[in-house]
Design a protein around this motif. Structure first.
Motif, PDB file in Angstrom:
ATOM      1  N   GLY A 110       0.805  -1.221   0.000  1.00 18.79           N
ATOM      2  CA  GLY A 110       0.000   0.000   0.000  1.00 18.79           C
ATOM      3  C   GLY A 110       0.832   1.262   0.000  1.00 18.79           C
ATOM      4  O   GLY A 110       0.339   2.329  -0.374  1.00 18.79           O
ATOM      5  N   ILE A 111       2.076   1.168   0.423  1.00 24.81           N
ATOM      6  CA  ILE A 111       2.940   2.348   0.450  1.00 24.81           C
ATOM      7  C   ILE A 111       3.284   2.727  -0.995  1.00 24.81           C
ATOM      8  O   ILE A 111       3.759   1.908  -1.764  1.00 24.81           O
ATOM      9  CB  ILE A 111       4.236   2.076   1.243  1.00 24.81           C
ATOM     10  N   GLY A 112       3.020   3.967  -1.336  1.00 15.92           N
ATOM     11  CA  GLY A 112       3.239   4.412  -2.708  1.00 15.92           C
ATOM     12  C   GLY A 112       1.956   4.487  -3.513  1.00 15.92           C
ATOM     13  O   GLY A 112       1.973   4.948  -4.659  1.00 15.92           O
ATOM     14  N   LEU A 113       0.847   4.047  -2.939  1.00 15.67           N
ATOM     15  CA  LEU A 113      -0.445   4.150  -3.598  1.00 15.67           C
ATOM     16  C   LEU A 113      -1.243   5.309  -3.005  1.00 15.67           C
ATOM     17  O   LEU A 113      -1.203   5.545  -1.799  1.00 15.67           O
ATOM     18  CB  LEU A 113      -1.243   2.852  -3.446  1.00 15.67           C
ATOM     19  N   THR A 114      -1.950   6.005  -3.856  1.00 11.10           N
ATOM     20  CA  THR A 114      -2.849   7.085  -3.444  1.00 11.10           C
ATOM     21  C   THR A 114      -4.210   6.820  -4.067  1.00 11.10           C
ATOM     22  O   THR A 114      -4.355   5.939  -4.939  1.00 11.10           O
ATOM     23  CB  THR A 114      -2.335   8.444  -3.939  1.00 11.10           C
ATOM     24  N   GLY A 115      -5.205   7.603  -3.665  1.00  7.23           N
ATOM     25  CA  GLY A 115      -6.509   7.466  -4.277  1.00  7.23           C
ATOM     26  C   GLY A 115      -6.459   7.695  -5.768  1.00  7.23           C
ATOM     27  O   GLY A 115      -7.087   6.972  -6.559  1.00  7.23           O
ATOM     28  N   VAL A 116      -5.691   8.708  -6.202  1.00  3.01           N
ATOM     29  CA  VAL A 116      -5.572   9.022  -7.627  1.00  3.01           C
ATOM     30  C   VAL A 116      -4.921   7.862  -8.380  1.00  3.01           C
ATOM     31  O   VAL A 116      -5.392   7.444  -9.463  1.00  3.01           O
ATOM     32  CB  VAL A 116      -4.765  10.320  -7.831  1.00  3.01           C
ATOM     33  N   ARG A 117      -3.847   7.329  -7.820  1.00  8.94           N
ATOM     34  CA  ARG A 117      -3.154   6.240  -8.509  1.00  8.94           C
ATOM     35  C   ARG A 117      -4.017   4.976  -8.555  1.00  8.94           C
ATOM     36  O   ARG A 117      -4.011   4.243  -9.550  1.00  8.94           O
ATOM     37  CB  ARG A 117      -1.825   5.949  -7.814  1.00  8.94           C
ATOM     38  N   LEU A 118      -4.778   4.720  -7.493  1.00  7.32           N
ATOM     39  CA  LEU A 118      -5.683   3.573  -7.503  1.00  7.32           C
ATOM     40  C   LEU A 118      -6.790   3.750  -8.536  1.00  7.32           C
ATOM     41  O   LEU A 118      -7.196   2.787  -9.203  1.00  7.32           O
ATOM     42  CB  LEU A 118      -6.269   3.358  -6.118  1.00  7.32           C
TER      43      LEU A 118
END
Length: 382
Positions: A110-118
């Motif tokens: 999960g580290i490195g993921l954001t809502g935008v990237r998801l």
């Protein structure tokens, strides 16, 4: 060390014409995009010698691997690392996998993921997310993962996954330091909206083997974990699927590791090396092909490493005459190597193995002593 047995060749055969029926196609492929990861988990199954960033397959190379995988018969792609979100081209890689026709599962801290990237990954065709969990609170999780703020970040990512509606599996790696929180771990998975939780007790390969004495649970912890899982399966029936991988060392018989060597899946490492299983490179004498130089189908069908332990002909007694031979295929070759020093040996987990006493001595010594400090996984350390 005795050389690894090679498949039988006909008198006029070349290494490309092995005398054996072709194997069934693999169902799944693990694509290890990178060994880079912000976490430093002491149980990481990646090798002690981690692949450098400049050796990683490019986006285009991964796209070609995916096309070859589909042609070979692969249906499921598990995108892993390290942390796959460390790749700036992760969205493009997922899009390439979807274009090739693969079901895609992202295995992530999960580290490195954001809502935008998801959102971008969802639009690219991502089918499923498998989120790792090191503990049920920041104190335990950040201690195990070696990353301050990691737990809070995971909870934010889980909320974003729920917002988007991506199917979620929680992957909880359990060991001496968190098995006591198993009931709370299962409850957290349900709270986060996960459809499934994989309770995977540490398998001692890679960094986990280096930290075995610090991670080894006690017999009492293992027995209680089995009781907790049985109760949870009743309590969460129809709400949460619960997979449980109990500790190998405390079993009476081995699991069918990889459902049999070279039978259902393959791993592609960050630099393109193709392995029959995650830890296969720990076995001396095996020769591994690379997708940069050899087609994936040829590696799967004819590769020396894949054919070294296919089937059961290589197994010694008591495996050959055992009624479980075609159930567990003699267990794990890498575990036999790690404990017995011989990849062809009966898995020492088996109560019928001549090496079981050695394993029992390890359990007695490590589970009764105070655990040593972790040796955290770091890039550039071995």
């Amino acid at each position: 060390m005795t050389a690894i047995p090679q498949p039988t060749l006909s008198p006029d055969a070349t290494p490309a014409r092995l005398v054996r029926p072709p194997p069934a196609p693999p169902l799944a492929m693990l694509a290890e995009l990178t060994h880079r990861c912000p976490l430093s988990c002491p149980y990481c199954s990646n090798p002690l010698e981690l692949a450098a960033r400049d050796s990683e397959l490019t986006t285009a190379e991964w796209a070609e691997v995916f096309r070859q995988a589909v042609a070979l018969g692969v249906l499921q792609l598990h995108i892993s690392g390290g942390e796959p979100a460390s790749r700036s081209d992760l969205v493009a890689i997922v899009a390439a996998a979807r274009e090739a026709g693969l079901y895609t599962n992202l295995i992530t801290s999960g580290i490195g993921l954001t809502g935008v990237r998801l959102d971008e990954l969802d639009a690219a065709g991502l089918d499923h997310v498998q989120l790792s969990l090191q503990g049920v609170n920041a104190g335990v999780a950040d201690f195990v993962g070696g990353y301050r703020g990691g737990f809070d970040r995971k909870m934010q990512v889980a909320a974003e996954i729920a917002r988007i509606g991506l199917p979620l599996t929680l992957n909880a790696v359990m060991h001496r330091h968190n098995l006591g929180d198993l009931a709370q771990t299962i409850a957290l998975a349900h709270q986060l909206g996960a459809r499934r939780i994989e309770i995977a007790c540490v398998q001692f390969q890679g960094w986990a083997l280096k930290n075995r004495a610090a991670l080894q649970p006690t017999r009492e912890q293992v027995d209680e974990a089995k009781r907790v899982v049985a109760q949870a399966r009743r309590d969460y029936a129809g709400k949460l699927a619960i997979d449980f991988v109990p500790p190998d060392y405390f079993a009476d018989f081995p699991k069918a590791c990889m459902n049999g060597w070279g039978s259902t899946g393959l791993n592609v490492t960050p630099d393109g090396t193709v392995l029959p299983c995650h830890a296969a490179a720990t076995i001396p004498g095996l020769s591994f092909d690379n997708v940069r130089t050899t087609p994936l189908a040829r590696i799967w069908n004819e590769g020396a490493a894949f054919n070294a332990f296919r089937g059961t002909d290589f197994l010694p007694e008591p495996c050959q005459s055992c009624e479980r031979r075609d159930i567990d295929y003699g267990g794990c070759r890498c575990q036999a190597m790690a404990i017995a020093g011989d990849a062809r040996a009966t898995d020492p987990v088996c109560r019928r193995s001549p090496h079981r006493a050695r394993l029992d001595a390890i359990i007695a010594a490590e589970s009764s002593a105070p655990p040593p400090d972790f040796v955290y996984r770091r890039m550039g350390r071995g």
